[in-house]
Design a protein around this motif. Sequence first.
Motif, PDB file in Angstrom:
ATOM      1  N   GLN A 211       0.831  -1.209   0.000  1.00  0.00           N
ATOM      2  CA  GLN A 211       0.000   0.000   0.000  1.00  0.00           C
ATOM      3  C   GLN A 211       0.867   1.261   0.000  1.00  0.00           C
ATOM      4  N   LYS A 212       2.000   1.199   0.689  1.00  0.00           N
ATOM      5  CA  LYS A 212       2.916   2.345   0.686  1.00  0.00           C
ATOM      6  C   LYS A 212       3.494   2.570  -0.706  1.00  0.00           C
ATOM      7  N   MET A 213       3.791   1.475  -1.397  1.00  0.00           N
ATOM      8  CA  MET A 213       4.272   1.581  -2.773  1.00  0.00           C
ATOM      9  C   MET A 213       3.203   2.226  -3.659  1.00  0.00           C
ATOM     10  N   LYS A 214       1.959   1.820  -3.469  1.00  0.00           N
ATOM     11  CA  LYS A 214       0.872   2.403  -4.255  1.00  0.00           C
ATOM     12  C   LYS A 214       0.734   3.896  -3.943  1.00  0.00           C
ATOM     13  N   SER A 215       0.927   4.231  -2.700  1.00  0.00           N
ATOM     14  CA  SER A 215       0.849   5.633  -2.298  1.00  0.00           C
ATOM     15  C   SER A 215       1.929   6.458  -2.996  1.00  0.00           C
ATOM     16  N   GLU A 216       3.144   5.919  -3.047  1.00  0.00           N
ATOM     17  CA  GLU A 216       4.255   6.623  -3.698  1.00  0.00           C
ATOM     18  C   GLU A 216       4.003   6.808  -5.196  1.00  0.00           C
ATOM     19  N   LYS A 217       3.288   5.866  -5.795  1.00  0.00           N
ATOM     20  CA  LYS A 217       2.994   5.947  -7.228  1.00  0.00           C
ATOM     21  C   LYS A 217       1.730   6.755  -7.521  1.00  0.00           C
ATOM     22  N   GLY A 218       1.072   7.225  -6.445  1.00  0.00           N
ATOM     23  CA  GLY A 218      -0.140   8.028  -6.619  1.00  0.00           C
ATOM     24  C   GLY A 218      -1.376   7.226  -6.962  1.00  0.00           C
ATOM     25  N   ILE A 219      -1.375   5.929  -6.646  1.00  0.00           N
ATOM     26  CA  ILE A 219      -2.541   5.091  -6.972  1.00  0.00           C
ATOM     27  C   ILE A 219      -3.126   4.430  -5.718  1.00  0.00           C
ATOM     28  N   PHE A 220      -2.894   5.045  -4.571  1.00  0.00           N
ATOM     29  CA  PHE A 220      -3.479   4.544  -3.325  1.00  0.00           C
ATOM     30  C   PHE A 220      -4.989   4.748  -3.354  1.00  0.00           C
ATOM     31  N   MET A 221      -5.705   3.932  -2.612  1.00  0.00           N
ATOM     32  CA  MET A 221      -7.170   3.959  -2.568  1.00  0.00           C
ATOM     33  C   MET A 221      -7.718   5.316  -2.124  1.00  0.00           C
ATOM     34  N   SER A 222      -8.997   5.515  -2.376  1.00  0.00           N
ATOM     35  CA  SER A 222      -9.646   6.763  -1.968  1.00  0.00           C
ATOM     36  C   SER A 222      -9.760   6.821  -0.449  1.00  0.00           C
ATOM     37  N   ASP A 223      -9.898   8.020   0.080  1.00  0.00           N
ATOM     38  CA  ASP A 223     -10.054   8.177   1.533  1.00  0.00           C
ATOM     39  C   ASP A 223     -11.315   7.490   2.037  1.00  0.00           C
ATOM     40  N   THR A 224     -12.383   7.531   1.255  1.00  0.00           N
ATOM     41  CA  THR A 224     -13.645   6.888   1.650  1.00  0.00           C
ATOM     42  C   THR A 224     -13.454   5.385   1.800  1.00  0.00           C
ATOM     43  N   THR A 225     -12.748   4.782   0.837  1.00  0.00           N
ATOM     44  CA  THR A 225     -12.488   3.343   0.895  1.00  0.00           C
ATOM     45  C   THR A 225     -11.587   3.008   2.075  1.00  0.00           C
ATOM     46  N   ALA A 226     -10.538   3.786   2.258  1.00  0.00           N
ATOM     47  CA  ALA A 226      -9.616   3.542   3.372  1.00  0.00           C
ATOM     48  C   ALA A 226     -10.344   3.618   4.706  1.00  0.00           C
ATOM     49  N   GLN A 227     -11.216   4.621   4.856  1.00  0.00           N
ATOM     50  CA  GLN A 227     -11.949   4.778   6.109  1.00  0.00           C
ATOM     51  C   GLN A 227     -12.882   3.603   6.362  1.00  0.00           C
ATOM     52  N   ALA A 228     -13.512   3.092   5.307  1.00  0.00           N
ATOM     53  CA  ALA A 228     -14.406   1.942   5.462  1.00  0.00           C
ATOM     54  C   ALA A 228     -13.622   0.719   5.941  1.00  0.00           C
ATOM     55  N   ILE A 229     -12.428   0.518   5.413  1.00  0.00           N
ATOM     56  CA  ILE A 229     -11.599  -0.626   5.832  1.00  0.00           C
ATOM     57  C   ILE A 229     -11.106  -0.424   7.260  1.00  0.00           C
ATOM     58  N   ILE A 230     -10.722   0.793   7.588  1.00  0.00           N
ATOM     59  CA  ILE A 230     -10.274   1.112   8.947  1.00  0.00           C
ATOM     60  C   ILE A 230     -11.374   0.812   9.960  1.00  0.00           C
ATOM     61  N   GLU A 231     -12.587   1.216   9.656  1.00  0.00           N
ATOM     62  CA  GLU A 231     -13.715   0.989  10.568  1.00  0.00           C
ATOM     63  C   GLU A 231     -14.021  -0.497  10.703  1.00  0.00           C
ATOM     64  N   GLN A 232     -13.924  -1.215   9.592  1.00  0.00           N
ATOM     65  CA  GLN A 232     -14.188  -2.664   9.624  1.00  0.00           C
ATOM     66  C   GLN A 232     -13.156  -3.369  10.503  1.00  0.00           C
ATOM     67  N   CYS A 233     -11.887  -3.034  10.340  1.00  0.00           N
ATOM     68  CA  CYS A 233     -10.828  -3.641  11.151  1.00  0.00           C
ATOM     69  C   CYS A 233     -10.989  -3.277  12.630  1.00  0.00           C
ATOM     70  N   SER A 234     -11.307  -2.029  12.895  1.00  0.00           N
ATOM     71  CA  SER A 234     -11.468  -1.559  14.275  1.00  0.00           C
ATOM     72  C   SER A 234     -12.613  -2.285  14.974  1.00  0.00           C
ATOM     73  N   GLU A 235     -13.687  -2.529  14.241  1.00  0.00           N
ATOM     74  CA  GLU A 235     -14.833  -3.234  14.809  1.00  0.00           C
ATOM     75  C   GLU A 235     -14.451  -4.662  15.174  1.00  0.00           C
TER      76      GLU A 235
END
Length: 612
Positions: A211-235
């Motif tokens: 994911q860090k590699m994707k971030s460096e290339k400018g193709i990391f997921m949207s903030d909305t998607t990231a937040q949904a995954i963060i909430e799912q993991c936290s739950e």
Amino acid sequence: MGYIDYEKRYRKRKPKKLAFLALLVCMVAVVGMVVYQKQAGLFSQGTLAHPNVKDSRSAKEAQRDFDNLMNQIFKEEITDNSITLNYTIKNKKAYGIEEEEATLGGFSMEELRNGLMVSENRVATLETFDYDKLTKEQKLIYDIVYLMSKQNLESADFLEYAECLGPTTGIQAQLPVFFAEYNLYGKADVEKYIKLLNLVPDYFGQILDFQKMKSEKGIFMSDTTAQAIIEQCSEFIKEPESNYLITVFEKKIKEVDGLTEKEQSQFIQENKKAVLEKVVPAYSRLVEGLTDLKGTGKNENGLCHLEKGKEYYEYLVKSTTGSNRSLDEINALLDESITKLKKDMAQIMAESPEVYYDAQDVEYPYEEPEEAMEHLKKSIQNDFPKLGDDINCQIKEVDKSLEESMSPAFYLTPAIDSYKNNVVYINRSEQYDLTKAFTTIGHEGYPGHLYQTCYFNSTNPAPIRSIINVGGYTEGWGTYAELYSYDLAGLDKEVAKLLKKNTLATLCIYAKADIGVNYLGWDNKKLQEYLADFGYKKSHSRAIFDSMVAEPGAYMEYTLGYLEIENLLERAKEKLGDKFVLRDFHEFFLSVGPAPFAVIEDRLAGWIDEIK
């Protein structure tokens, strides 16, 4: 163990996030204006392209070498990670597989490049065989493996676009279920299972690096998607001491043969330690890592807004659905299907206006999943080939910590040498009304995935067939089964017809939205404008938009897969006329097994000729 392996072991349905019968809201305004052989699935017309190879080996030698090659590929694939191995076979020795070290595999650019090299080698090796010297069954396997290996090579330019995280289908959402259903046949399996739990931090570390590699290339997921995954993991890790993987293991360990009470107690402690000290911290670090990466993505819209996104989406749809149609052809097919379905629905309600109101408050006679499963099992026998009565299915409930991220129901494929023991999960979240889950059981159970999987395994296919996953074949059949089940639900005939067309129209609209967002460049506003014509509210449109951005191509398997099956069915009816028998067509399709639709079309022509 990566994206491909998990998709192939985990059959699950996408959640319906939209209001039921949304389409019907806008439809009211419209109202105002021969016996076939068991091996038929192996018949071939020979219309698929094959290398023109003159092999010096005799037919017997070529067939022996081909079987050895396929068995080698089978072993390589299922030993790639311990979870795939555990889910695929029960008796490892019977397949010549020795116990190996516990591994979750890997997810990195290096792993993906190695996968390309493997595909290149397989294509080259297959091209040394004289196709005409193979048996009919071997030709079928050759066509599938050759076609899919060549297709894998098309991903070479998009490796960095691969994604294993997602709110619904991501590995972080699926892994707890994989662990919960890990088969514990004996003490050795328990020991390996606990080792696998301890490997989760390293595996998630690889995913974060990717994911860090994707971030460096400018193709990391949207903030909305990231937040949904963060909430799912936290739950999932919200209450560590009573985590799902702790409570489930304490029940399962008591059913393992040959363990003393002392050993059971020791394993319970080891499992709890691994969950609390390895799994929970791994999820916590994944949350922290994704939180740090939020805001680094350059795109909050669909794939086509990225540099290679449009081409990657084309590859993604082709590889997951098994359809050879271009995106433009698919888009036109969806438009045509939606137009026809709207017209059909309008006609039904014009002739019987009360059907619209009856359809909005349907009551199914079988509200409990177990009752629905049993009813469907008996009711499909006229139109579907017989399956043994010794097929078992245990219906389980999704753990509360996973309810928000999981589908209404899903089916887990069993080991090929223990296929008569099946599991279907039901999600009792308040967002799903299980009193209306009858057709969902049709999708996951009979005549859907459970029946589909068990019937194919009952034909005793070659082991390599168990590792072949074509989403369009599998989920297309799930959709086909779901629509078929409306006619067995005890509903008024016209109500059932309307609901069936509404469901299919909704799926076509989802697929159209998927293409619009990820291929045509629609933003949320454009999608809202499109969906408004079908009665969808802005909040629903936003939910659909976020879903298409988060997991591009996901709905295409269900919709395009079904439309391809419908195309095969209509072609068979047209060619066979009075000789067409629906049960025989079902037997043909199920006997071929998972395959790209080009391969199935080739066999369909041979099957039709045989009957004629």
